[in-house]
Design a protein around this motif. Structure first.
Motif, short mmCIF file in Angstrom:
data_model
loop_
_atom_site.label_atom_id
_atom_site.label_comp_id
_atom_site.label_asym_id
_atom_site.label_seq_id
_atom_site.Cartn_x
_atom_site.Cartn_y
_atom_site.Cartn_z
N GLU A 97 -3.52 1.39 15.95
CA GLU A 97 -3.11 2.70 16.46
C GLU A 97 -1.79 3.14 15.83
OE1 GLU A 97 -3.13 2.08 20.67
OE2 GLU A 97 -5.20 2.80 20.88
N LEU A 98 -0.92 2.19 15.55
CA LEU A 98 0.34 2.52 14.89
C LEU A 98 0.08 3.04 13.49
CD1 LEU A 98 3.42 2.53 14.88
CD2 LEU A 98 3.36 0.12 14.20
N ARG A 99 -0.78 2.35 12.76
CA ARG A 99 -1.10 2.80 11.40
C ARG A 99 -1.79 4.17 11.43
NH1 ARG A 99 -5.69 0.30 7.47
NH2 ARG A 99 -5.71 2.06 6.03
N GLU A 100 -2.68 4.36 12.38
CA GLU A 100 -3.37 5.64 12.50
C GLU A 100 -2.39 6.78 12.77
OE1 GLU A 100 -6.83 7.83 15.20
OE2 GLU A 100 -6.16 5.82 15.70
N ALA A 101 -1.42 6.53 13.66
CA ALA A 101 -0.44 7.56 13.98
C ALA A 101 0.39 7.93 12.76
CB ALA A 101 0.48 7.06 15.11
N VAL A 102 0.77 6.93 11.97
CA VAL A 102 1.56 7.20 10.76
C VAL A 102 0.76 8.02 9.77
CG1 VAL A 102 2.65 6.13 8.75
CG2 VAL A 102 3.05 5.17 11.03
N GLU A 103 -0.48 7.59 9.50
CA GLU A 103 -1.27 8.29 8.49
C GLU A 103 -1.67 9.69 8.94
OE1 GLU A 103 -4.09 6.48 6.04
OE2 GLU A 103 -3.39 4.43 6.36
N THR A 104 -1.96 9.84 10.21
CA THR A 104 -2.33 11.17 10.71
C THR A 104 -1.16 12.13 10.57
OG1 THR A 104 -3.85 10.18 12.31
CG2 THR A 104 -3.18 12.45 12.71
N GLY A 105 0.04 11.63 10.85
CA GLY A 105 1.22 12.48 10.73
C GLY A 105 1.56 12.84 9.30
N LEU A 106 1.16 12.00 8.36
CA LEU A 106 1.52 12.22 6.96
C LEU A 106 0.51 13.07 6.21
CD1 LEU A 106 2.70 8.63 5.97
CD2 LEU A 106 4.14 10.63 6.35
N VAL A 107 -0.77 12.92 6.54
CA VAL A 107 -1.79 13.57 5.73
C VAL A 107 -1.69 15.09 5.76
CG1 VAL A 107 -3.61 13.75 7.48
CG2 VAL A 107 -4.22 13.35 5.06
N SER A 108 -1.21 15.65 6.87
CA SER A 108 -1.09 17.11 6.94
C SER A 108 -0.05 17.64 5.94
CB SER A 108 -0.71 17.54 8.36
OG SER A 108 0.54 17.00 8.73
N ARG A 109 0.92 16.81 5.59
CA ARG A 109 1.93 17.21 4.62
C ARG A 109 1.38 17.25 3.20
NH1 ARG A 109 6.79 13.17 5.37
NH2 ARG A 109 7.47 14.32 3.53
N LEU A 110 0.24 16.57 3.00
CA LEU A 110 -0.34 16.50 1.66
C LEU A 110 -1.36 17.60 1.40
CD1 LEU A 110 -0.97 12.65 1.63
CD2 LEU A 110 0.80 13.85 0.33
N ALA A 111 -1.92 18.15 2.48
CA ALA A 111 -3.00 19.12 2.34
C ALA A 111 -2.60 20.30 1.46
CB ALA A 111 -3.44 19.62 3.72
N GLY A 112 -3.34 20.49 0.39
CA GLY A 112 -3.09 21.61 -0.52
C GLY A 112 -1.89 21.44 -1.41
N ARG A 113 -1.25 20.27 -1.39
CA ARG A 113 -0.02 20.08 -2.16
C ARG A 113 -0.08 18.93 -3.16
NH1 ARG A 113 4.03 20.38 3.11
NH2 ARG A 113 3.38 22.45 3.82
N LEU A 195 -10.54 13.28 1.22
CA LEU A 195 -10.14 13.88 -0.07
C LEU A 195 -10.46 15.37 -0.10
CD1 LEU A 195 -9.21 13.81 -2.98
CD2 LEU A 195 -11.44 12.87 -3.62
N ASP A 196 -11.64 15.75 0.36
CA ASP A 196 -12.03 17.16 0.35
C ASP A 196 -11.10 17.99 1.23
OD1 ASP A 196 -14.08 16.58 -1.37
OD2 ASP A 196 -15.66 16.60 0.17
N ALA A 197 -10.72 17.45 2.40
CA ALA A 197 -9.84 18.17 3.31
C ALA A 197 -8.45 18.35 2.71
CB ALA A 197 -9.74 17.42 4.64
N VAL A 198 -7.94 17.30 2.08
CA VAL A 198 -6.62 17.40 1.45
C VAL A 198 -6.66 18.41 0.31
CG1 VAL A 198 -4.94 16.14 0.04
CG2 VAL A 198 -5.87 15.08 2.10
N ASP A 202 -6.48 22.36 4.16
CA ASP A 202 -6.66 22.50 5.60
C ASP A 202 -6.05 21.28 6.29
OD1 ASP A 202 -7.55 22.65 8.23
OD2 ASP A 202 -9.53 23.44 7.68
N SER A 203 -4.81 21.42 6.79
CA SER A 203 -4.09 20.28 7.36
C SER A 203 -4.75 19.77 8.63
CB SER A 203 -2.63 20.65 7.63
OG SER A 203 -2.53 21.73 8.52
N MET A 204 -5.28 20.67 9.47
CA MET A 204 -5.94 20.24 10.71
C MET A 204 -7.19 19.43 10.40
SD MET A 204 -4.06 21.14 13.21
CE MET A 204 -5.18 21.01 14.61
N ARG A 205 -7.95 19.91 9.43
CA ARG A 205 -9.15 19.18 9.04
C ARG A 205 -8.78 17.82 8.45
NH1 ARG A 205 -12.75 20.67 3.84
NH2 ARG A 205 -14.21 18.91 3.92
N ALA A 206 -7.70 17.78 7.69
CA ALA A 206 -7.26 16.52 7.09
C ALA A 206 -6.91 15.51 8.19
CB ALA A 206 -6.07 16.75 6.17
N GLU A 207 -6.20 15.97 9.21
CA GLU A 207 -5.85 15.07 10.32
C GLU A 207 -7.12 14.57 11.01
OE1 GLU A 207 -3.08 16.67 13.09
OE2 GLU A 207 -1.66 17.30 11.55
#
Length: 237
Positions: A97-113, A195-198, A202-207
């Protein structure tokens, strides 16, 4: 002087003198004079700091600033997790759950960037996963490379080390899980969707894709009883 105080003073010396990894520390006699401590006390303090990766003792050459890696944290995290699991605690679930929380919080920053070169590399990694799945081969290392490549663009060395620490700790203590192992084709599909979401921006979809990726194993961990310490398998997360 207490051993802890000596350790803190040596750490402060490294910080105050702006010493980088690999830089030599003062000699043992110099440290004895600087700290006002006995030879044995200095040696014990240095041994303790070496165990933490803060200093490196090279016998016959001297003492140097260590690599300051997260290896000691990984060791402690792995031991705490497996020990708790065998006591009937949900420590493996907590780590996931800790790893999931970290990755979920980070992936939205990558979307489209993400740079196109990184997206191409991620495409190739998913292609490789699909080939491995078709051949019945394990996906763990390619899965690991995917996540490392995904967050590499954030240009945060410490972050990358922390994510590696989570991965290492979990995979070194994983035991048989309840339920059926996840279909490798599902694992491949989840990574393709991440990968497709990033790529889409679409940051919400990526999360959401990251949460789905962790959902299967999280559910299985929630209902798993501790197993014997020598029972393992090639679980993909």
């Amino acid at each position: 002087m207490a051993a802890r105080d000596l350790q803190e003073r040596i750490k402060k010396l490294i910080i105050d003198r702006r010493l980088a990894s690999g830089a030599p520390l003062p000699t043992e006699p110099e440290l004895m004079e600087y700290l006002g401590a006995s030879r044995n006390s200095v040696r014990e303090a240095l041994k303790a700091l070496q165990a933490m990766g803060i200093v490196e003792i090279r016998h016959g050459f001297g003492t140097y600033v260590g690599p300051m890696s997260l290896a000691p944290m990984i060791e402690g995290l792995a031991f705490r997790t497996v020990a708790g699991h065998y006591r009937g605690e949900d420590s493996l679930l907590q780590l996931l759950e800790l790893r999931e929380a970290v990755e979920t919080g980070l992936v939205s920053r990558l979307a489209g960037r993400m740079p196109e070169a990184d997206l191409v590399e991620l495409d190739a990694l998913v292609d490789r996963m699909e080939e491995q799945a078709a051949q019945g081969a394990g996906l763990a290392e390619t899965d690991r490379a995917f996540h490392a490549t995904l967050y590499r663009g954030l240009d945060n060395v410490l972050l990358c080390e922390v994510l590696e620490a989570f991965w290492d700790a979990f995979h070194r203590v994983r035991t048989d899980l309840g339920g059926e192992p996840q279909d490798p084709k599902v694992t491949c599909r989840q990574h393709r969707e991440i990968l497709d979401a990033v790529r889409s921006g679409d940051s919400m979809r990526a999360e959401g894709t990251i949460r789905e990726h962790f959902g299967n194993i999280r559910a299985r961990l929630s209902t798993t009883a501790p197993q014997g310490p020598h029972t393992r398998h090639n679980e993909r997360v």
